[in-house]
Enzyme design. Structure first.
Site, PDB file in Angstrom:
ATOM      1  N   GLU A  33     -12.337 -16.747   8.488  1.00 11.73           N
ATOM      2  CA  GLU A  33     -11.223 -16.978   7.424  1.00 11.73           C
ATOM      3  C   GLU A  33     -10.225 -17.600   8.074  1.00 11.73           C
ATOM      4  O   GLU A  33      -9.258 -16.993   8.632  1.00 11.73           O
ATOM      5  CB  GLU A  33     -10.972 -15.643   6.674  1.00 11.73           C
ATOM      6  CG  GLU A  33     -10.236 -16.027   5.616  1.00 11.73           C
ATOM      7  CD  GLU A  33      -9.764 -14.868   4.889  1.00 11.73           C
ATOM      8  OE1 GLU A  33      -9.477 -14.743   3.443  1.00 11.73           O
ATOM      9  OE2 GLU A  33      -9.268 -13.885   5.495  1.00 11.73           O
ATOM     10  N   ASP A  83     -12.002 -11.604   9.132  1.00 12.47           N
ATOM     11  CA  ASP A  83     -10.894 -11.582   8.029  1.00 12.47           C
ATOM     12  C   ASP A  83      -9.574 -12.267   8.801  1.00 12.47           C
ATOM     13  O   ASP A  83      -9.221 -12.031   9.772  1.00 12.47           O
ATOM     14  CB  ASP A  83     -10.682 -10.353   7.741  1.00 12.47           C
ATOM     15  CG  ASP A  83      -9.481 -10.091   6.438  1.00 12.47           C
ATOM     16  OD1 ASP A  83      -9.594 -10.716   5.269  1.00 12.47           O
ATOM     17  OD2 ASP A  83      -8.607  -9.692   6.622  1.00 12.47           O
TER      18      ASP A  83
END
Length: 712
Positions: free
Chosen positions: A390, A354
């Protein structure tokens, strides 16, 4: 507190955390700036009775450590750290606060907000914050000593090649909370996720990798609690070694560890890999106004990035209030130890990072070949598993799609946006669409990467579901308690004429067709496809595009309302991809023949059957194109060293609202063709499908896609 029956021996600094053996437990914790470290042991029926407070007198390389004879697995514990309280220099020590071990393998209960966890008293403007001396221990969850012994029964990781991967992004609870074939007592838990009913669904679809939204231990946010909501998604980690206790079906402390392992073992037996969405970019302690429950009280100045202005305030590249400082070698060591733990001890197959840009930032905040990149690249364990970035954060220069290192795969939001624009009929979308369908060479080729560097997705946990993407023009996040201000406003969605639910049969049919368009394009594009859990059965969030705080039927999959036809359509798509390597090439299309006198490996066509030229791509209103994929021009080799060959296909895309006739290419491209897929027909089947000859005209409905296979 009664006199303790425990004593402390020197112990050893490594490994960090709580390590049991047959005689006791070794405890160790890093803190450079602490002046004292105290281990607190807890027992009693509630687990809140402090039974020992043991100073750790030994300190090696800023690691405080001690060995406690007689302690066993299942023991509850926490730490108190003494040291300077000087917020402007980043130091926020407060011995009144019980702290979680960053290396804890489990917690004994779900964390709950309590005001005693605040490290300072409320202050007035212009005055320095004062220490809050309330003891937080009664409200704090306790760490649990865990025995790592587990019978893996010969578990072997599937080791699926990237080109064969079909990823399914899911939430542990949301996947099974409403599943009628799962026992009620385990719904929403690790055990339920690996139940026969769920595994049967995934394997029947052809899914071979499940990407789990965060399972690291998370902590709640006070703001959400006051609204009667919770951080359902779990992007608020506080324990990077502990599986989230919310998903454990048994209340016994530490039981979630073995339950998680059993889940992984079941997936592996079914040939499904387990990829974890991990949040190492920030923690659940928030900014400098947040609680003191772990890192802030252990060594705030080292664990977190601090602003360079001397204020002692947290640097925030994540939009959550803080950023973990992975440029500090001890913090980086913790992240690496955590990753290895989940690989070696928990048998997971990879990670999706993330806001990975935050992890890649250097000491000055710049995107660089940071210590994080270097550490992973040289690690003999971590470098061998699947690594997905990401590739953005909210800081300056944070959007880095296409810029990660060669051994990384990336979530490709350019793919998402290109698909959405084309199928909603946006002008000037055709060129972008073609680039994304063929692997995004403009993003990845120059860096030495292949089409498989692109993790393709149309929807993910963050945003509309697929059903909502074709049913809403606007977000509807009123249930989140922020007056619909949260969540992005530009969704590139199209409601097909009516906002939200409708009984109009024509609109409902068009929405179903649009869902099939997105799924077909996703599965047959070059790159690695990722399906959002529930999209294959028509899951809706009622227009909520930011359901992070909705631990209820807004987020949970409604299995009893599943669209059986869409499930079957998805299954056939994945089967088509699996059977034909032309849709999962390892190398780039070149637009040239593999050998002189042969056909090109890829050619684009206008609806009139003519090959497209440069000026055709600049026609802004154009929304139709055909693509010839040459199965005889592949350059990849199989494991035996032979060239891979496949059937050739002709794909026709029409995002106009009206039907179009496509003229098939001349004879040299193929004499005879048969339809294998038509998104305008939910029940279409390859068996008995109509065949076409070269230069014959093929009807393609408005907002539809047709796939032909060459048979002569």
């Amino acid at each position: 507190m009664p006199k303790s029956r425990f004593s402390t021996l020197p112990g050893v600094p490594y490994p960090l955390g709580a390590t049991p053996d047959s005689e006791g437990v070794n405890f160790s914790i890093f803190s450079e700036h602490a002046t004292a470290a105290t281990l607190c042991l807890y027992g009693g029926a509630s687990g809140n009775d402090e039974v020992a407070r043991l100073p750790l007198a030994e300190r090696t390389e800023h690691i405080w450590h001690g060995y406690v004879p007689g302690v066993r697995a299942g023991q509850r514990y926490g730490y108190r750290m003494s040291g300077p309280y000087d917020p402007k220099t980043g130091h926020r020590f407060n011995a009144a606060k019980l702290l979680l071990d960053p290396y804890a393998r489990a917690l004994d209960r779900i964390p709950r907000w309590n005001d005693s966890m605040m490290g300072y008293r409320s202050i007035t403007v212009g005055t320095a914050p004062r220490l809050d001396l309330r003891d937080s221990a009664p409200a704090m969850p306790k760490c649990v000593v865990v025995d790592s012994a587990y019978d893996w029964e010969g578990d072997r990781k599937p080791a699926i090649p990237w080109g064969d991967l079909v990823i399914y992004e899911a939430h542990v609870k949301g996947m099974t909370a409403m599943h009628p074939e799962v026992a009620r007592r385990t719904r929403g838990k690790y055990a339920a996720l690996a139940s026969p009913a769920v595994i049967k669904h995934l394997t029947s679809l052809g899914v071979n990798a499940i990407e789990l939204m965060p399972v690291h231990q998370t902590t709640p946010e006070h703001r959400l609690g006051k609204l009667g909501l919770s951080n359902y998604w779990g992007y608020n980690s506080i324990g990077f070694f502990a599986p989230d206790i919310r998903f454990a079906s048994v209340a016994a402390p530490g039981s979630g560890v073995s339950e998680f392992k059993t889940m992984v073992k079941a997936f592996h037996r079914a040939g499904i890999e387990v990829i974890l969405d991990v949040v190492y970019n920030h923690t659940g302690e928030g900014d400098e106004n947040g609680p003191t429950i772990c890192f802030r009280g252990i060594d705030n100045a080292n664990y977190y990035r601090l602003r360079k202005d001397g204020s002692g305030r947290a640097e925030d590249f994540t939009g959550t209030g803080n950023s973990l400082d992975t440029t500090h070698w001890r913090v980086l060591q913790m992240v690496m130890d955590s990753l290895r733990y989940w690989i070696v001890e928990m048998h997971v197959d990879g990670f999706r990072f993330d806001l990975a840009t935050t992890l890649a930032r250097g000491a000055r905040g710049e995107f660089a070949d940071s210590p994080f990149f270097a550490a992973i690249a040289q690690d003999p364990v971590i470098s061998t598993v699947k690594l997905i970035a990401e590739p953005w954060d909210v800081g300056e220069g944070g959007y880095r799609v296409g810029n990660f290192s060669v051994y990384w795969k990336e979530w490709n939001d350019r793919y998402r946006d290109g698909m959405r624009d084309f199928w909603r009929g946006a002008n000037d979308s055709m060129g972008e669409f073609a680039s994304r369908v063929t692997g995004s060479s403009d993003l990845y080729r120059a860096g030495g990467r292949a089409p498989l560097a692109s993790i393709n997705f149309v929807t993910s946990h963050d945003g509309f579901t697929l059903a909502d993407l074709v049913s809403y023009n606007d977000k509807h996040n009123e249930a989140n308690g922020e007056n619909n201000r949260d969540g992005i406003s530009q969704n590139r969605s199209w409601n097909c004429g009516v906002e939200g639910p409708t009984e109009d049969p024509a609109i409902r049919a068009l929405r179903s067709q649009q869902q099939r368009n997105f799924l077909a394009t996703l599965i047959l594009s070059q790159g690695v496809p990722m399906i959002l859990a529930g999209d294959e059965l028509g899951r809706t969030q009622r227009g909520n595009n930011n359901a992070y705080c909705q631990d209820n039927q807004i987020s949970w999959i409604d299995w009893q309302s599943a669209d059986a036809a869409l499930i079957e359509f998805t299954r056939r798509l994945v089967e088509l991809r699996r059977e034909h390597p032309i849709f999962r090439r390892r190398g780039w299309f070149t637009g040239t023949p593999a050998k002189a006198g042969r056909l090109k490996d890829l050619e684009w066509f206008r609806p009139d059957g003519a090959e497209m030229i440069a000026s055709d791509w600049g026609v802004g209103y154009a929304k139709t194109l055909g693509a010839f994929l040459n199965g005889n021009a592949m350059t990849e080799l199989n494991r035996a060293g032979a060239q891979i060959t496949d059937d050739s296909f002709f794909l026709m895309f029409n995002s106009y609202g009206e039907p179009m006739e496509f003229k098939l290419p001349p004879k040299k491209w193929g004499r005879k063709w048969v339809i294998v897929l038509d998104t305008a027909d939910a029940k279409s089947s390859p068996q008995g499908a109509k065949s076409y000859s070269f230069e014959e005209r093929v009807y393609v409905a408005g907002h539809a896609m047709v796939v032909l296979r060459r048979i002569g």
